[in-house]
Design an enzyme around this catalytic site. Structure first.
Site, PDB file in Angstrom:
ATOM      1  N   HIS A  30      48.383  47.554  32.504  1.00 28.46           N
ATOM      2  CA  HIS A  30      47.709  47.008  33.636  1.00 28.46           C
ATOM      3  C   HIS A  30      47.859  45.245  33.684  1.00 28.46           C
ATOM      4  O   HIS A  30      47.431  44.682  33.024  1.00 28.46           O
ATOM      5  CB  HIS A  30      45.996  47.023  33.745  1.00 28.46           C
ATOM      6  N   HIS A  66      49.755  42.396  36.336  1.00 27.48           N
ATOM      7  CA  HIS A  66      50.411  42.118  37.691  1.00 27.48           C
ATOM      8  C   HIS A  66      51.505  41.058  37.376  1.00 27.48           C
ATOM      9  O   HIS A  66      51.253  40.016  36.939  1.00 27.48           O
ATOM     10  CB  HIS A  66      49.365  41.540  38.536  1.00 27.48           C
ATOM     11  N   HIS A  84      42.779  50.165  41.439  1.00 27.39           N
ATOM     12  CA  HIS A  84      41.914  49.520  40.717  1.00 27.39           C
ATOM     13  C   HIS A  84      40.361  49.940  41.290  1.00 27.39           C
ATOM     14  O   HIS A  84      40.330  50.238  42.593  1.00 27.39           O
ATOM     15  CB  HIS A  84      41.963  47.949  41.262  1.00 27.39           C
ATOM     16  N   GLU A 115      35.761  47.451  39.220  1.00 27.64           N
ATOM     17  CA  GLU A 115      35.775  45.960  38.767  1.00 27.64           C
ATOM     18  C   GLU A 115      34.741  45.452  39.121  1.00 27.64           C
ATOM     19  O   GLU A 115      33.731  44.991  38.501  1.00 27.64           O
ATOM     20  CB  GLU A 115      37.127  45.565  39.071  1.00 27.64           C
ATOM     21  N   ASP A 150      45.856  42.202  32.806  1.00 27.80           N
ATOM     22  CA  ASP A 150      45.839  41.846  34.156  1.00 27.80           C
ATOM     23  C   ASP A 150      46.656  40.757  34.626  1.00 27.80           C
ATOM     24  O   ASP A 150      47.729  40.861  35.222  1.00 27.80           O
ATOM     25  CB  ASP A 150      44.150  41.618  34.316  1.00 27.80           C
ATOM     26  N   ASP A 151      46.220  39.444  34.597  1.00 30.28           N
ATOM     27  CA  ASP A 151      47.140  38.470  35.174  1.00 30.28           C
ATOM     28  C   ASP A 151      46.900  37.114  33.832  1.00 30.28           C
ATOM     29  O   ASP A 151      46.055  36.179  34.041  1.00 30.28           O
ATOM     30  CB  ASP A 151      46.198  37.814  36.286  1.00 30.28           C
TER      31      ASP A 151
HETATM   32  N1  HPA Z   1      41.831  42.893  40.564  1.00 32.97           N
HETATM   33  C1  HPA Z   1      42.291  43.137  41.998  1.00 32.97           C
HETATM   34  N2  HPA Z   1      43.398  42.670  42.725  1.00 32.97           N
HETATM   35  C2  HPA Z   1      44.135  41.918  41.617  1.00 32.97           C
HETATM   36  C3  HPA Z   1      43.705  41.690  40.139  1.00 32.97           C
HETATM   37  C4  HPA Z   1      42.664  42.493  39.885  1.00 32.97           C
HETATM   38  O1  HPA Z   1      42.215  42.067  38.436  1.00 32.97           O
HETATM   39  N3  HPA Z   1      44.619  40.927  39.736  1.00 32.97           N
HETATM   40  C5  HPA Z   1      45.699  40.708  40.878  1.00 32.97           C
HETATM   41  N4  HPA Z   1      45.154  41.452  41.805  1.00 32.97           N
HETATM   42 ZN    ZN Z   2      44.303  44.107  38.038  1.00 32.55          ZN
END
Ligand code: HPA
Ligand code: ZN
Length: 317
Positions: free
Chosen positions: A14, A16, A194, A197, A275-276
């Site tokens: 996971h 991006h 996703h 969350e 994630d990011d």
């Molecule tokens: N959630 C949804 N969209 C996203 C995320 C995330 O954690 N990171 C980058 N785009």
């Molecule tokens: Zn994500």
């Protein structure tokens, strides 16, 4: 413990690519492409990384991604991420990229894809990191645009193996994308999404039953629904959990509240991901370290989490 966690062989499931754009590279690409930025310097930009929810982060994430213009830019972004993988013993990665973030601002689809695919290929050959790319649709945009994006991607079908769903979750349920996911599966692609969350457990049910996903990205709100938890356990459906992301975006007030280890002990196939990482304070090892510091994760639990990530790979080698 950090060095031991760092040395554990692991997969990242996971991530991006646009979220691995570090402020230093963001400024360098802005200069290369003669793009004016609203932040005076790297430190000012870093200070802006304080979020109360997913949307506040996304607004900055899309703004940051606007410095990516040429094939070389996408190559440099992906290569920098792969160097981090190498340094943290991430031996396999299945990153997302968001084509619409780029095509919407006039960057041709193949410019982004070629830069990313070439870097992933070099990563296999020069760094020994296996990988597979996931083409992710932006759920805040209409389904027709996701369909257009998929048709645009089909001539490059060898460059990706799955489709995903990201961006603003609330108000954009998986059901909105049922047709384009049907189409992608009919063309032989796997699916992930996703869900859970910020969105409710029902979105996780929809991702499983309507989009027929192989994994759930995030999925932490599953713990609110005992029937869903039982299904995740019975079917061993992997969750790609992102602890630092969840605390930075206030899904949990702090790491001590995070439910990943409780889910692990209940038998859910949870994994640790970043994630990011450029926006949330660290790559995979930092996420493991945060679980050790905040939740008392043991070495034995870390080993199981790392093994789960290797087991939950959708493509092998
Ligand atoms: N959630 C949804 N969209 C996203 C995320 C995330 O954690 N990171 C980058 N785009
Ligand atoms: Zn994500």
């Amino acid at each position: 413990m950090y060095d031991w966690l760092n040395a554990l062989p692991k997969a990242e499931l996971h991530l991006h690519l646009e979220g691995s754009l570090e402020p230093e590279l963001l400024f360098a690409l802005a200069e290369r492409n003669k793009i004016a930025l609203p932040w005076a310097d790297v430190e000012t930009l870093r200070k802006a990384y304080a979020f109360h929810n997913l949307q506040e982060f996304l607004d900055l994430y899309y703004q940051g991604a606007a410095v990516l213009r040429s094939e070389q830019d996408f190559y440099d972004l992906t290569w920098a991420y792969l160097q981090r993988c190498k340094a943290q013993n991430v031996i396999h990665t299945e990153p997302f990229f968001d084509p619409q973030t780029h095509t919407e601002r006039g960057i041709p689809f193949e410019v982004a894809l070629n830069g990313i695919a070439t870097a992933l290929q070099d990563g296999r050959q020069q760094l020994g990191i296996s990988s597979g790319l996931i083409l992710s649709f932006l759920r805040h945009l209409p389904e027709e645009q996701a369909q257009k994006t998929f048709e645009q991607a089909l001539p490059y079908r060898d460059a990706f193996f799955a489709v995903g769903l990201d961006s603003s979750e609330l108000g954009h349920p998986p059901s909105k994308f049922q047709r384009v996911f049907d189409r992608a599966r009919s063309e032989g692609f796997l699916t992930v999404a996703h869900a859970g969350e910020e969105g409710p457990p029902d979105y996780i049910w929809q991702a499983l039953d309507l989009l027929k996903v192989s994994r759930i990205d995030h999925g932490v709100r599953a713990s609110e629904d005992p029937r869903l938890m039982q299904r995740l356990i019975d079917e061993q459906i992997p969750l790609t959990v992102c602890p630092l992301s969840n605390t930075k975006l206030c899904v949990f007030a702090d790491m001590k509240q995070h439910n990943i280890l409780a889910m692990l002990e209940q038998g859910v196939k949870v994994t640790v991901n970043s994630d990011d990482p450029a926006y949330f304070g660290g790559y995979v090892t930092e996420n493991f370290a945060a679980l050790h510091e905040g939740l008392g994760m043991t070495a034995e639990q870390a080993k199981r989490l790392a093994q789960n990530s290797l087991d939950a790979r959708l493509i092998k080698g």
